[in-house]
Scaffold this active site. Structure first.
Site, mmCIF file in Angstrom:
data_model
loop_
_atom_site.group_PDB
_atom_site.id
_atom_site.type_symbol
_atom_site.label_atom_id
_atom_site.label_comp_id
_atom_site.label_asym_id
_atom_site.label_seq_id
_atom_site.Cartn_x
_atom_site.Cartn_y
_atom_site.Cartn_z
ATOM 1 N N GLY A 1 0.817 -1.208 0.000
ATOM 2 C CA GLY A 1 0.000 0.000 0.000
ATOM 3 C C GLY A 1 0.843 1.246 0.000
ATOM 4 N N GLU B 1 -5.135 32.638 -10.553
ATOM 5 C CA GLU B 1 -5.970 31.718 -9.781
ATOM 6 C C GLU B 1 -7.443 31.877 -10.147
ATOM 7 O OE1 GLU B 1 -4.712 29.270 -8.233
ATOM 8 O OE2 GLU B 1 -2.682 30.057 -8.488
ATOM 9 N N ASP C 1 1.278 23.838 -14.385
ATOM 10 C CA ASP C 1 0.001 23.663 -15.068
ATOM 11 C C ASP C 1 0.234 23.054 -16.443
ATOM 12 O OD1 ASP C 1 -1.101 24.949 -12.906
ATOM 13 O OD2 ASP C 1 -1.156 26.914 -13.887
HETATM 14 ZN ZN ZN Z 1 -1.723 27.683 -12.050
#
Ligand code: ZN
Ligand code: ADP
Ligand code: MG
Length: 613
Positions: A198, A421, A501
Site C-alpha cells: 500500500g 488563480e 500547469d
Molecule cells: Zn496555475
C-alpha cells in the site's frame, strides 16, 4: 563476535589497566629516596664521593645515586651560579634532565602501551575466530546493524482504524502466534511471511506493530534500505544477524520495511552494480527457507511497489500472503479521525464527519498529521480548544504546505497571481463535469504562488475512473491560469508561474492518446509498453512499440487535444470577463475566497455553465 566474548575481553582490559596504573604509581617511591641538605651535598661533592649528578631542567633539584649505592639522593638547590663550576672542578658528570622525563604519566603510558597493544591484537584474533567462516574480516555489518527491537509495542488493533479488511486478515496471524500449538498439533503450517502492500502513510508499520502488540510478542524491525550498503556482503550479514536475533526471541514478529529496496527482481542490473543487493536478497530467501516448521517467527514486509519484487519472494513458503492496505474511504477516514482525536480538546463546531468529507485521498498519516497541526495552531493562538478554523487551516497546510504570509508581494505580482488563480477557479466552476471549487487563495504556499483547491469526488477517487469530458475539463482548468494572465496582461507579460500547469496538461493529453484510447484518429489502442524495467522508475520507462509514423500522429493528436482545451478555456474566460475581473478583485482584496463566496458571485452575475465542446 558474540556478546560473551566481547564482555570477557572488556573485563580483561579493565583489570590490566588497573594493574598498570597501580604499578606505575607505586613504582616511583620503591627506590629509597633520601634527601640531603645543600651543604652536605657540596661537602660530599668536594670530597669526591659523587661521580654523577642529574640536574632538573629548572636547576632546582639534583639527583644522584647515593655514595653507598643503596638508593637515590635528592637535593634541593638554591640558585647558586657557582654550582656548575664546583661540580666540574670535582669531575662530576652532569646530566640535565628533560622536564617530563620522570612524570607519572609517562610511566603510566609506557607501562600500559604493551598490554594494550597485546589486547587489541587478541581482540581481533578472538573476533575472527568466534565469528566463523564466511564472515567479513572486520564485521562491518554487525557493528552497525540497525535492527530495532521492541519487547512490547503497546500498539493494538484499536489504534488502527479504517483498514478493516487488512486487520481481519492479520487477526489470523495474531492467532497463529498466540496458539501456535493448536496449529502445529493438527499439522498445519503457519505462514512465514505476510506482505503488506500500500501507499506510504496508510498504516503498514502501525499494523505490523499492532500484530506484535496483540500477540504479545517482541517486534523486530529493519528497513530494506538499511540492508543495502556500500560493501558487498554487509547486507547479507545484516540479514543473518537479524534472523539470529529473531530466532533467540521467538515467537516474534520481524518487520522489514521497504522490502523493495532489497527485493527487486534480480539479474536486471545495468552494469555490475547489483551484486550487493542480490546477495542480500539471496540471504533473505535462504533464511526464510531455513527455519523449518513452526518456529513462531512471522515476517511482515511492507512495500508500495509490489510490482518490482522478485518473483522468488512471493513463492509459497515465503511472502505468500499479500494484504492490501489502501487509502481509507470516507467511513475509514472518520474512524481514523476518531482514533486520533482521542486526548485532544475540540470546540463544539468541530465535526469529524465534515473533516472526513473534506479529505478524500488523505492517508491515515495525513489525517493524524492534520489533527496534530490543528492542535499546534490552536496552541499558538492561545486557545483552549481546537476549533474548525484551525482544522480548516491545517487541511490547507497538509495539502499545500505552510503559507508564506510574510513574503512581500508587489501590487503587480499580487494582481497577476489573483488573475491566474481566478482563471483556474472560474473555468473549474463553469465546466459541467468537474470537481467543485473549494477555495481560492493568493497567499504563497510551498512552491506555489497561489492555489485553487478543488474537492475531488469520492467516487472518482475510489474507482479511479475518469471520463473523457472530465479529462478535457481538467486540461482546460489547468490552462485557465495562464490564459487569464494572457488575456489581462497580454502575451508579453505572461510568467513562468504556469509551468506546473502546462506539465499537467501535457501529461493528461498524452495519456489520453496513448493509454486511454481517447483519440479519434488513433482509436482505442494502448501505445508504448508500460511494464518498464525494474531499475528505471516504471513511470519514465515506457518502451516504444510503434513506428515513427505513429509517433508523429501521437504528437499531433496531443497537440489537437491541448489546442481544443485551450480554445474552450479562452472562450469561457472571454465570455465571463466581468466575473473574472470581480473574482480577481476579491482575491486582491481578501487574499482567499471560499466556495460559498464564489457561488454568490456566480449567482449574482447569472453565470451559465459552459457547453461541452
Ligand atoms: Zn496555475
Ligand atoms: P506506513 O508504514 O504505511 O507508511 P505508518 O504505519 O508509518 O504508515 O503510519 C504513520 C502514522 O500514521 C501512524 O503512526 C499513525 O499515527 C497514522 N496512521 C496511519 N494509518 C493509520 C490508521 N489506519 N489508523 C490510525 N492511524 C494511522
Ligand atoms: Mg512505514
Amino acid at each position: 563476535m558474540n556478546k560473551r566474548w566481547r564482555n570477557a575481553g572488556l573485563y580483561v582490559l579493565l583489570v590490566v589497566v588497573v594493574i598498570a596504573l597501580a604499578t606505575a604509581f607505586f613504582d616511583q617511591p620503591r627506590q629509597e629516596t633520601q634527601s640531603w641538605r645543600y651543604s652536605r651535598f657540596i661537602d660530599e661533592v668536594q670530597s669526591g664521593q659523587v661521580e654523577k649528578v642529574t640536574l632538573s631542567s629548572d636547576r632546582t633539584q639534583a639527583q644522584f645515586t647515593s655514595p653507598d649505592g643503596t638508593g637515590r639522593v635528592m637535593v634541593n638547590l638554591p640558585s647558586d651560579p657557582g654550582l656548575v663550576d664546583i661540580l666540574t672542578d670535582n669531575n662530576v658528570d652532569i646530566t640535565v634532565q628533560r622536564q617530563t622525563d620522570d612524570s607519572v604519566w609517562v610511566r603510566v603510558f609506557s607501562t600500559l602501551l604493551i598490554p594494550v597493544l597485546l589486547l587489541v591484537v587478541l581482540f581481533f584474533v578472538l573476533r575472527r575466530a568466534s565469528s566463523g567462516p564466511g564472515s567479513q574480516a572486520m564485521n562491518f555489518g554487525k557493528s552497525k546493524a540497525r535492527v530495532q527491537m521492541e519487547p512490547q509495542t503497546q500498539v493494538t488493533f484499536g489504534d488502527v482504524a479504517g483498514i478493516e479488511q487488512a486487520k481481519l486478515e492479520l487477526a489470523e496471524v495474531v492467532d497463529f502466534l498466540k496458539n501456535a500449538d493448536r496449529f502445529t498439533a493438527i499439522g498445519a503450517k503457519i505462514p512465514k511471511g505476510v506482505l503488506l502492500v500500500g501507499p506510504p502513510g496508510t498504516g503498514k508499520t502501525l499494523l505490523a506493530k499492532a500484530v506484535a502488540g496483540e500477540a504479545g510478542v517482541p517486534f523486530f524491525s529493519i528497513s530494506g534500505s538499511e540492508f543495502v550498503e556500500m560493501f558487498v556482503g554487509v547486507g547479507a550479514s545484516r540479514v543473518r544477524d537479524l534472523f539470529e536475533q529473531a530466532k533467540s526471541n521467538a515467537p516474534c514478529i520481524v518487520f522489514i520495511d521497504e522490502i523493495d529496496a532489497v527485493g527487486r527482481q534480480r539479474g536486471a542490473g545495468l552494469g555490475g552494480g547489483n551484486d550487493e543487493r542480490e546477495q542480500t536478497l539471496n540471504q533473505l530467501l535462504t533464511e526464510m527457507d531455513g527455519f523449518e516448521g513452526n518456529t513462531g517467527i512471522i515476517i511482515i514486509a511492507a512495500t508500495n511497489r509490489p510490482d518490482v519484487l522478485d518473483a522468488a519472494l512471493l513463492r509459497p513458503g515465503r511472502f505468500d500472503r499479500q494484504v492490501v492496505v489502501d487509502r481509507p474511504d470516507y467511513a475509514g477516514r472518520l474512524e481514523i479521525l476518531r482514533v486520533h482525536s482521542r486526548g485532544k480538546t475540540f470546540a463544539k463546531d468541530v465535526d469529524l464527519e465534515k473533516i472526513a468529507r473534506r479529505t478524500p485521498g488523505f492517508t491515515g498519516a495525513d489525517l493524524s498529521n492534520l489533527l496534530n497541526e490543528a492542535a499546534i495552531l490552536a496552541a499558538r493562538r492561545n486557545l483552549t480548544e481546537i476549533s474548525m478554523d484551525e482544522v480548516n487551516d491545517a487541511i490547507d497546510r497538509v495539502l499545500a504546505g505552510p503559507e508564506k504570509k510574510d513574503r512581500v508581494m508587489s501590487e503587480k505580482r499580487k494582481s497577476l497571481v489573483a488573475y491566474h488563480e481566478a482563471g483556474h477557479a472560474l473555468i473549474g466552476a463553469l465546466m459541467p463535469d468537474y470537481d467543485p471549487v473549494q477555495k481560492i487563495s493568493i497567499i504563497p504556499r510551498g512552491r506555489a504562488g497561489g492555489l485553487t483547491w478543488f474537492t475531488p469526488s469520492e467516487e472518482r477517487l475510489e474507482s479511479g475512473l475518469y471520463s473523457r469530458s472530465y479529462l478535457q475539463n481538467q486540461m482546460a482548468v489547468a490552462l485557465g491560469g495562464r490564459l487569464a494572465e494572457e488575456i489581462i496582461f497580454g502575451d508579453e507579460e505572461v510568467t513562468t508561474g504556469a509551468s506546473n500547469d502546462l506539465q499537467q496538461v501535457a501529461r493528461v493529453a498524452r495519456q489520453m492518446v496513448t493509454r486511454f484510447g481517447m483519440s479519434d484518429k488513433l482509436g482505442p489502442v494502448a501505445l508504448g509498453r508500460q511494464q518498464g524495467n525494474p531499475f528505471l522508475g516504471r513511470d519514465i520507462a515506457s518502451e516504444r512499440d510503434f513506428s515513427e509514423q505513429t509517433a508523429a500522429s501521437i504528437d499531433s493528436e496531443v497537440r489537437a487535444l491541448v489546442d481544443q482545451a485551450y480554445s474552450r478555456a479562452k472562450q469561457v474566460l472571454t465570455n465571463n470577463r466581468h466575473i473574472l475581473d470581480q473574482l480577481a478583485e476579491m482575491l486582491i482584496d481578501k487574499e482567499t475566497v471560499d466556495a460559498e463566496e464564489l457561488q454568490q458571485l456566480l449567482i449574482s452575475n447569472d453565470a451559465r455553465m459552459a457547453s461541452i465542446a
